[in-house]
Design an enzyme around this catalytic site. Sequence first.
Site, mmCIF file in Angstrom:
data_model
loop_
_atom_site.group_PDB
_atom_site.id
_atom_site.type_symbol
_atom_site.label_atom_id
_atom_site.label_comp_id
_atom_site.label_asym_id
_atom_site.label_seq_id
_atom_site.Cartn_x
_atom_site.Cartn_y
_atom_site.Cartn_z
ATOM 1 N N GLN A 103 0.826 -1.214 0.000
ATOM 2 C CA GLN A 103 0.000 0.000 0.000
ATOM 3 C C GLN A 103 0.860 1.264 0.000
ATOM 4 O OE1 GLN A 103 -3.619 0.743 0.369
ATOM 5 N NE2 GLN A 103 -3.665 -1.207 -0.691
ATOM 6 N N CYS A 104 1.904 1.265 0.811
ATOM 7 C CA CYS A 104 2.763 2.455 0.908
ATOM 8 C C CYS A 104 3.534 2.701 -0.388
ATOM 9 C CB CYS A 104 3.723 2.317 2.084
ATOM 10 S SG CYS A 104 2.866 2.270 3.671
ATOM 11 N N THR A 105 3.961 1.630 -1.034
ATOM 12 C CA THR A 105 4.650 1.767 -2.317
ATOM 13 C C THR A 105 3.676 2.280 -3.372
ATOM 14 O OG1 THR A 105 6.214 0.015 -1.753
ATOM 15 C CG2 THR A 105 5.946 0.531 -4.097
#
Length: 151
Positions: A45-47
Site C-alpha cells: 500500500q505504501c509503495t
Amino acid sequence: MALKVGDKIPNFTAIKVDGTVFESTSIVGEKVVVIYFYPKDNTSQCTAQACDFRDKYQDFKDLGAEVIGISSDGIASHEKFKQQYKLPFILLSDQDKKIQKMFGVPKALFGILPGRVTYVADKNGIIIMIFNNIMAANHIPKALRAVKKSV
C-alpha cells in the site's frame, strides 16, 4: 491533541534522504504543501501510494504545491525506497515519531501500525484538508482536489 482543519502546521525539523536537516519553515507558509504520513517503506500500500504521488507530482508542482512523505523508517530505508521507485518529492525520517505526535496522527489497524493521514495546507501554512484513511489510493485525488481549490 490532533491538528484539525484551520490549524497552522507546526514548525518541525527532520532528516532528509541525503542526510541534511529539513526545516518545515523552508516550505510551510511559503507555498501550498501536501504532507502525507505513511506506515512503512516497501510495503504494498505504501509503495502504491508513493508511486501515485510520484505519477501526479508534476500536477502538484504545476499548481505550486510541494509533496512531503513522512514515516518512521530510517534514512537508509528511505534512500533505497526513493531510488528504487524514483520518487521526486521530499521523504523525511521521523524515527522518534515526534512529528507524528505533533500532528496527532492516529494509529491504524488496532493500534499496531502508524496511521496513513494526508494534510494539505495553504500558502499560509493553514490546514485546509485532512484525510485519514488506510486505503492509500484514495489520498492522491483528494489531496489534488484540495490543492486545486486553494490556488
